[in-house]
Design a protein around this motif. Structure first.
Motif, PDB file in Angstrom:
ATOM      1  N   THR A   1      -4.299   0.064  -3.569  1.00 52.83           N
ATOM      2  CA  THR A   1      -3.626  -0.993  -3.912  1.00 52.83           C
ATOM      3  C   THR A   1      -3.498  -1.139  -5.364  1.00 52.83           C
ATOM      4  OG1 THR A   1      -4.105  -2.340  -1.754  1.00 52.83           O
ATOM      5  CG2 THR A   1      -3.023  -3.568  -3.779  1.00 52.83           C
TER       6      THR A   1
ATOM      7  N   THR B   1       0.951  -1.213   0.193  1.00 61.67           N
ATOM      8  CA  THR B   1       0.074   0.064   0.048  1.00 61.67           C
ATOM      9  C   THR B   1       0.997   1.152  -0.054  1.00 61.67           C
ATOM     10  OG1 THR B   1      -1.733  -1.198   1.254  1.00 61.67           O
ATOM     11  CG2 THR B   1      -1.889   1.227   1.206  1.00 61.67           C
ATOM     12  N   LEU B   2       0.442   2.151  -1.037  1.00 58.58           N
ATOM     13  CA  LEU B   2       1.402   3.296  -0.934  1.00 58.58           C
ATOM     14  C   LEU B   2       0.103   4.505  -0.610  1.00 58.58           C
ATOM     15  CD1 LEU B   2       2.927   3.016  -4.403  1.00 58.58           C
ATOM     16  CD2 LEU B   2       3.862   2.500  -1.929  1.00 58.58           C
ATOM     17  N   THR B   3       0.564   5.356   0.372  1.00 54.13           N
ATOM     18  CA  THR B   3      -0.247   6.279   0.954  1.00 54.13           C
ATOM     19  C   THR B   3       0.515   7.632   1.048  1.00 54.13           C
ATOM     20  OG1 THR B   3      -1.384   4.703   2.160  1.00 54.13           O
ATOM     21  CG2 THR B   3      -2.052   7.009   2.951  1.00 54.13           C
TER      22      THR B   3
ATOM     23  N   SER C   1       2.287   3.508  -9.742  1.00 55.77           N
ATOM     24  CA  SER C   1       3.022   2.559 -10.522  1.00 55.77           C
ATOM     25  C   SER C   1       3.164   2.665 -11.922  1.00 55.77           C
ATOM     26  CB  SER C   1       2.299   1.272 -10.167  1.00 55.77           C
ATOM     27  OG  SER C   1       2.894  -0.114 -10.516  1.00 55.77           O
TER      28      SER C   1
ATOM     29  N   ALA D   1      -1.431   6.847  -5.022  1.00 58.42           N
ATOM     30  CA  ALA D   1      -0.564   5.831  -5.368  1.00 58.42           C
ATOM     31  C   ALA D   1      -0.427   5.648  -6.835  1.00 58.42           C
ATOM     32  CB  ALA D   1      -1.160   4.273  -4.740  1.00 58.42           C
TER      33      ALA D   1
END
Length: 406
Positions: free
Chosen positions: A54, A22-24, A133, A131
C-alpha cells in the motif's frame, strides 16, 4: 517567532494522506498444471503473492502529504523502495523498517512537487509483488501553515501565551483548533481563543505556574481549514516556564516595581509616555528582545519626530510599537526618570549609548525573559487591546473562553 520550513524544526504536518488500493503484480505463471499429478515431473499450480503493498499517496493524486507519505506491506516484507522526483529523477532518500513492513522518506517532502514511488515485496513463500504511484504533493496555494511561538525547548516567562498566526484565512476554526492541544504539567486548564480568522492563542485562566512544562501538540496533517485548504504541520513542541516575574509601572509616580516569585527585587525610576503620547494601561507581555534596535516614528504612524538607529536594551510590548527600552538621549541636566513622562508611549529607563554601561536599563534587560509581564497602571490612556501583541491577559476568563471554537 519561528516560521516553519523544510530544513528547520518548525514546519511539520501534511495534507490528508489518501490510501491507494492494493496493487499486486505476480511472477510468471497462470494456471499451469501437471498432466500427471503425483509424478516426479509434475508441476503444482502457480500461486499469486500474498504480499499486499500500500502506497499512502494514491496514483494520480494532487494533494499528497508532505509528511505522512510512505509505503506499507501486509503478509510480506518490503525488498526495495525507490522514490524520485518525477521528471528529474532525483532520488529521495528513505529507509525500510527493521521488520520490513514500512518505508518512509528521511526528510519532509516539498510542497507542490511531483514524485514517483516504486516498491517491491515478497511473501513468506518468496513470491514477489510490486506497486507504483506517481503523485503530486499539496501545493502552497491549497495548504496552510501556522507560525507559532514560543519555540521548542525554550524557557519563557509566566505570561507567554501559545500563539499561532496562519498564512491563510481559516473558515473551519473548530477543525483547526481541535487538532492543536496545549497542556501543562501544572494541570492548569488551557483554552484557545480566536482573534479573527488567522490568529489562535492559547492560555490558562491565570499566568502559567513557574517551573511548569507546557506541551503543544500540532496535528494539522490533512486537516481542512477552509474549502480546498489543508494543513501541513505535525509536531510536538515543549517549552519550560521559568521563574515568575511581573513588573508594574505606575505612571502616577513614574516608577516600576519588579516582583519575582512574589518578592519585590527592585524599584526603578522610569519615564513613560508624554501627555500627547500616553502609554497604554494593562498587562503587556515581552514578545521580543533586542540589545539595540532602530526606532523610527514613521513606522508607527507618526511624523518625523524621531529616528534613533541604536536604541539600547529594547523589549517589545505591543505589535503597534510600544517598547520598554533604554534612553541615552535624555536631558542630562534634567533627567525625567521618576519625575515625568517624556516618551512617545514607550517606557524608558536610564541608559548609555552603545548598551555597554552598568545601567538600570541593562539590569532590567538582563533580568527579563521573553514572556515576562509588564503591567502599566494609572495612565490616562486606554487599556491595550488583547490582540495588540501577546496581550490576551487583558480579557476576563469568560471573554477568553467565549472566543474558543471548541
Amino acid at each position: 517567532m519561528t516560521r516553519p520550513d523544510i530544513a528547520a524544526r518548525r514546519v511539520l504536518g501534511a495534507c490528508a494522506a489518501l490510501m491507494v488500493g492494493t496493487l499486486t503484480l505476480t511472477g510468471c505463471g497462470g494456471d499451469a498444471k501437471a498432466d500427471d499429478a503425483g509424478k516426479d515431473g509434475g508441476q503444482s499450480a502457480a500461486k499469486s503473492s500474498t504480499a499486499r503493498i500500500t502506497i499512502s499517496a494514491k496514483d494520480g493524486s494532487t494533494s499528497a502529504s508532505i509528511n505522512a507519505t510512505g509505503v506499507k506491506v501486509s503478509d510480506g516484507r518490503l525488498t526495495d523502495v525507490k522514490m524520485t522526483v518525477a521528471g528529474s529523477g532525483q532520488a529521495v532518500p528513505g529507509a525500510i523498517s527493521a521488520d520490513g513492513s514500512t518505508w518512509k522518506p528521511k526528510e519532509q517532502l516539498e510542497r507542490g512537487t511531483k514524485y514517483q514511488i516504486s516498491a517491491t515485496a515478497k511473501d513468506s513463500g518468496g513470491r514477489p509483488a510490486a506497486a507504483n504511484s506517481i503523485f503530486t504533493t499539496v501545493s502552497k496555494a491549497n495548504s496552510f501553515i501556522g507560525t507559532y511561538t514560543p519555540d521548542d525547548g525554550t524557557t519563557v516567562g509566566v505570561g507567554m501565551p501559545v500563539s499561532f498566526t496562519f498564512d491563510k484565512t481559516i473558515s473551519d476554526r473548530k477543525a483547526v483548533q481541535s487538532h492543536i492541544t496545549v497542556t501543562s504539567s501544572s494541570g492548569q486548564q488551557v483554552v484557545g481563543h480566536w482573534f479573527g480568522e488567522q490568529r489562535l492563542d492559547f492560555r490558562p485562566d491565570d499566568y502559567w505556574k513557574a517551573g511548569s512544562k507546557v506541551t503543544m501538540k500540532i496535528d494539522l496533517d490533512g486537516v481542512q481549514g477552509a474549502n480546498g485548504l489543508y494543513g501541513t504541520q505535525k509536531k510536538t513542541v515543549t517549552f519550560t516556564v521559568g521563574r515568575s516575574q511581573v513588573s508594574t509601572v505606575d505612571v502616577s509616580t513614574q516608577t516600576m516595581t519588579v516582583v519575582r516569585d512574589g518578592k519585590t527585587v527592585k524599584s526603578v525610576p522610569v519615564s513613560t509616555g508624554s501627555a500627547e503620547h500616553t502609554t497604554y494601561n494593562g498587562a503587556m507581555v515581552i514578545a521580543e528582545k533586542f540589545p539595540q534596535t532602530r526606532m523610527n516614528s514613521q513606522t508607527v504612524g507618526l511624523g518625523g519626530e524621531y529616528d534613533i538607529p541604536d536604541v539600547p536594551h529594547a523589549m517589545r510590548l505591543t505589535a503597534s510599537g510600544t517598547f520598554i527600552h533604554g534612553n541615552y538621549w535624555y536631558n542630562k541636566g534634567n533627567p525625567p526618570f521618576g519625575r515625568e513622562g517624556t516618551s512617545h508611549g514607550c517606557v524608558g529607563l536610564a541608559d548609555v549609548q552603545g548598551a555597554q554601561g552598568d545601567t538600570t536599563a541593562k539590569w532590567f534587560y538582563d533580568n527579563s525573559l521573553i514572556g515576562d509581564v509588564v503591567v502599566v497602571k494609572h495612565s490616562p490612556d486606554k487599556t491595550v487591546s488583547p490582540d495588540n501583541g501577546l496581550n490576551g491577559w487583558n480579557m476576563s476568563w469568560s471573554e477568553w473562553t467565549a472566543g474558543s471554537a471548541v
